[in-house]
Design a protein around this motif. Structure first.
Motif, PDB file in Angstrom:
ATOM      1  N   PRO A 372     -13.454  17.961  39.231  1.00 53.84           N
ATOM      2  CA  PRO A 372     -13.676  18.700  40.470  1.00 53.84           C
ATOM      3  C   PRO A 372     -15.077  19.321  40.492  1.00 53.84           C
ATOM      4  O   PRO A 372     -15.578  19.798  39.482  1.00 53.84           O
ATOM      5  CB  PRO A 372     -12.597  19.789  40.448  1.00 53.84           C
ATOM      6  N   VAL A 373     -15.696  19.300  41.676  1.00 53.79           N
ATOM      7  CA  VAL A 373     -16.974  19.982  41.893  1.00 53.79           C
ATOM      8  C   VAL A 373     -16.650  21.295  42.586  1.00 53.79           C
ATOM      9  O   VAL A 373     -16.081  21.294  43.679  1.00 53.79           O
ATOM     10  CB  VAL A 373     -17.906  19.122  42.770  1.00 53.79           C
ATOM     11  N   ARG A 374     -17.007  22.391  41.972  1.00 53.35           N
ATOM     12  CA  ARG A 374     -16.546  23.686  42.485  1.00 53.35           C
ATOM     13  C   ARG A 374     -17.649  24.599  42.999  1.00 53.35           C
ATOM     14  O   ARG A 374     -17.413  25.417  43.870  1.00 53.35           O
ATOM     15  CB  ARG A 374     -15.768  24.437  41.390  1.00 53.35           C
ATOM     16  N   MET A 375     -18.833  24.504  42.465  1.00 55.42           N
ATOM     17  CA  MET A 375     -19.867  25.477  42.808  1.00 55.42           C
ATOM     18  C   MET A 375     -20.870  24.906  43.811  1.00 55.42           C
ATOM     19  O   MET A 375     -21.274  23.753  43.728  1.00 55.42           O
ATOM     20  CB  MET A 375     -20.609  25.929  41.549  1.00 55.42           C
ATOM     21  N   VAL A 412     -12.349  13.943  47.719  1.00 51.45           N
ATOM     22  CA  VAL A 412     -13.477  13.092  48.086  1.00 51.45           C
ATOM     23  C   VAL A 412     -14.223  12.688  46.819  1.00 51.45           C
ATOM     24  O   VAL A 412     -14.774  13.541  46.116  1.00 51.45           O
ATOM     25  CB  VAL A 412     -14.426  13.829  49.055  1.00 51.45           C
ATOM     26  N   ASP A 413     -14.224  11.392  46.526  1.00 52.89           N
ATOM     27  CA  ASP A 413     -14.868  10.865  45.324  1.00 52.89           C
ATOM     28  C   ASP A 413     -16.339  10.593  45.631  1.00 52.89           C
ATOM     29  O   ASP A 413     -16.690   9.591  46.273  1.00 52.89           O
ATOM     30  CB  ASP A 413     -14.162   9.578  44.889  1.00 52.89           C
ATOM     31  N   LEU A 414     -17.212  11.488  45.200  1.00 56.50           N
ATOM     32  CA  LEU A 414     -18.633  11.355  45.500  1.00 56.50           C
ATOM     33  C   LEU A 414     -19.230  10.094  44.901  1.00 56.50           C
ATOM     34  O   LEU A 414     -20.080   9.436  45.513  1.00 56.50           O
ATOM     35  CB  LEU A 414     -19.387  12.585  44.980  1.00 56.50           C
ATOM     36  N   ASP A 415     -18.793   9.741  43.701  1.00 56.44           N
ATOM     37  CA  ASP A 415     -19.339   8.549  43.044  1.00 56.44           C
ATOM     38  C   ASP A 415     -19.016   7.287  43.844  1.00 56.44           C
ATOM     39  O   ASP A 415     -19.856   6.395  43.984  1.00 56.44           O
ATOM     40  CB  ASP A 415     -18.786   8.433  41.619  1.00 56.44           C
ATOM     41  N   LEU A 416     -17.809   7.210  44.382  1.00 58.80           N
ATOM     42  CA  LEU A 416     -17.408   6.051  45.173  1.00 58.80           C
ATOM     43  C   LEU A 416     -18.246   5.950  46.443  1.00 58.80           C
ATOM     44  O   LEU A 416     -18.701   4.865  46.825  1.00 58.80           O
ATOM     45  CB  LEU A 416     -15.923   6.151  45.527  1.00 58.80           C
ATOM     46  N   LEU A 417     -18.460   7.089  47.115  1.00 58.19           N
ATOM     47  CA  LEU A 417     -19.162   7.072  48.394  1.00 58.19           C
ATOM     48  C   LEU A 417     -20.649   6.808  48.242  1.00 58.19           C
ATOM     49  O   LEU A 417     -21.338   6.534  49.233  1.00 58.19           O
ATOM     50  CB  LEU A 417     -18.935   8.399  49.127  1.00 58.19           C
ATOM     51  N   ARG A 418     -21.153   6.896  47.016  1.00 59.56           N
ATOM     52  CA  ARG A 418     -22.574   6.574  46.789  1.00 59.56           C
ATOM     53  C   ARG A 418     -22.779   5.088  46.514  1.00 59.56           C
ATOM     54  O   ARG A 418     -23.895   4.593  46.527  1.00 59.56           O
ATOM     55  CB  ARG A 418     -23.103   7.382  45.592  1.00 59.56           C
TER      56      ARG A 418
END
Length: 551
Positions: A372-375, A412-418
């Motif tokens: 998880p990305v939290r900050m 939301v998977d940031l790595d996938l969307l990149r």
């Protein structure tokens, strides 16, 4: 022949079958449902009409189904009509009749898929409405994508849609915001119940830059200066973030205006006069349990100050007074209680509770490297709209947030969307459009022009048929997405359409190669490809996502 035309044909054939037997055709539904069979081997389209109405008409189901199949098969556009199982009807269309779907798309262009089921409806669509005490967080960002897409989809069905942002510039959260700005201006830590983050320091610094002597003013003047300038700066920041995200609003409504104009007092007095409010324990209560709420609600507190619902009541009255016959509220996961509360308010004011519709959106989380990305760089506490856009871009963010039902939480998977690969849904759809745009450019380079009169009966390959039938689903998908308030249906449809095209591409060569001459099939396939591109572009536009011509 489009699905809509086939539906009309099936219904008129059913009328003929029943009338020939002296039976009343009033048992038939106004609109016949036409579906695509899950197994393509069963046919191009199917209907369960015989199962629906045979017994009501006084006929055996299969008898009625067979008679209906025989009648429909008389049409030149139907190659076969067969009864299956207890009474399903499967249809195969003639290739030239099926190709008419392509002509309809090419003729309609940007308007293809639009309908009129909400013609004459005036809809107020309120969404995002984040508190003016910080940047738009992920939950608000989800509503910015979904709400904007829903507004576009409703408008595409004929509704007059007003996109509205309710700015909560009154109440205790504003007091905490002001105290936080003052603390930041003094170089002190944020109050225990206040707000922190770089944006607070930036706004406080800007207040001091504009009014250098603010901190030395008497307390009331100092607080008012930080309040007025601070809120204005925060609101401009929120509007700018949403604008950069592609989300525009027709109306920005300030909660404070309801109190300043006396609208809250007038609404309260109206409810007192009608007997919908009662006095108990020193406070005024709305008889909301009489209208389906789980408890009565305090409208005026025992200290004489209005509770939050007082503003909600006045705001709803204002919306209805502006002529809206449907008010859609898109609220966060912690607002379930508002459904019954707002409907009760509408009923108490003498309106049909159906004028209120509340959609509840669930939480959104960001994930990167499986964690998880939290900050947030900016707020220090929650992920903001800017954080998401910086990570993946506007198109990927809007598409990903729109492709899931808001009833479910979302990671939301940031790595996938990149990724620039077919694993990335928005890339998959946009790449299909770019590939089709490239095809048309290459055709132009060869001197080949789109021919609206091409012989579409030549499109007999199974992949061509699948692509045509998928194109034909677009109007129904849009109508359903509007009726159910579910833009994710459109996103998933676009992925299905892109898939149908990507499967067609390697098995059905379109352009001639080398010294080959263009054939009638070349022009038929060019028309099919342009229709596919048009539908992809139309769908992406309704989601507020670009349709690139090069990738």
């Amino acid at each position: 022949m489009t699905p809509a035309v086939l539906a009309d044909l099936v219904r008129s054939s059913a009328v003929q079958v029943l009338s020939a037997r002296g039976l009343d055709h009033a048992v038939l539904p106004e609109k016949v449902t036409i579906e695509r069979p899950r197994n393509p081997e069963h046919g191009d389209y199917a209907t369960n009409l015989a199962l629906q109405v045979a017994k009501k008409a006084g006929l055996a189901t299969r008898e009625f189904a067979q008679a209906l199949a025989d009648e429909v098969a008389k049409s030149d556009g139907v190659a076969a009509a067969e009864v299956a199982g207890p009474g399903f009807l499967n249809f195969r269309l003639a290739a030239d009749a099926q190709g008419e779907q392509i002509r309809e798309v090419l003729a309609a262009g940007d308007a293809y898929g639009r309908g009129d089921i909400y013609a004459g409806r005036k809809i107020n669509l309120e969404f995002v409405s984040a508190n003016p005490t910080g940047p738009v967080h992920l939950g608000g960002t989800r509503w910015a994508a979904v709400g904007d897409a829903l507004g576009r989809i409703l408008a595409a069905q004929g509704a007059e849609v007003t996109r509205e942002y309710y700015f909560n510039d009154a109440g205790a959260q504003i007091d905490r915001f002001v105290r936080s700005l003052i603390a930041a201006a003094k170089g002190e830590p944020a109050p225990e119940d206040g707000y922190a983050g770089a944006y607070i320091r930036d706004i406080a610094a800007e207040v001091i830059r504009r009014e250098p002597s603010t901190l030395s003013l008497p307390e009331d003047e100092r607080n008012e200066t930080f309040r007025s300038i601070g809120i204005s700066l925060m609101f401009d920041d929120i509007k700018g973030s949403l604008r950069d995200f592609g989300t525009e609003f027709d109306v920005y409504f300030h909660e404070g205006s309801l109190h300043d104009s006396g609208a809250v007092e007038r609404a309260v007095e109206e409810l007192k006069t009608s007997g919908r409010l009662y006095h108990a324990e020193g406070a005024w209560w709305l008889r909301s349990t009489e209208f389906g709420d789980d408890k009565d609600r305090v409208v005026i507190k025992s200290d004489g100050r209005p509770a939050y619902i007082a503003g909600d009541i006045a705001y709803l009255q204002d919306k209805i007074g502006r002529g809206f016959d449907l008010c859609i509220y898109m609220l966060g996961a912690d607002h379930h209680g508002y459904i019954a509360r707002l409907k009760a308010a509408a009923a108490a004011l003498g309106h049909d509770p159906a004028v209120v519709e509340v959609l509840i959106g669930q939480m959104v989380n960001l994930v990167s490297d499986g964690k998880p990305v939290r900050m947030s760089k900016r707020s220090g506490t929650v992920i903001t709209i800017e954080d998401l856009v910086e990570a993946v871009g506007v198109d990927a963010a809007r598409y990903e947030l729109s492709r899931y039902s808001v009833d479910s939480s979302l990671d939301v998977d940031l790595d996938l969307l990149r990724k620039h690969s077919n694993d990335n849904p928005v890339y998959y759809v946009q790449y299909a459009h770019a590939r089709l745009a490239s095809l048309q450019r290459n055709a132009a380079d060869l001197g080949l022009k789109l021919d609206a009169g091409a012989d579409l009966g030549l499109l007999t390959h199974p992949r061509e048929g699948d692509l045509i039938r998928t194109i034909g689903e677009f109007p129904k998908v849009l109508r359903t997405a509007a009726e159910l308030r579910e833009p994710h249906r459109l996103a998933r449809y676009l992925e299905n359409l892109a898939s149908a095209y990507h499967k067609f591409y390697p098995v059905a060569r379109v352009l001639p190669q080398g010294d080959e001459e263009a054939t009638p099939l070349t022009f038929a396939r060019l028309a099919l490809c342009e229709a596919t591109r048009q539908v992809l572009a139309n769908g992406l536009a309704l989601l507020g996502v670009s349709a690139p011509e090069r990738m």
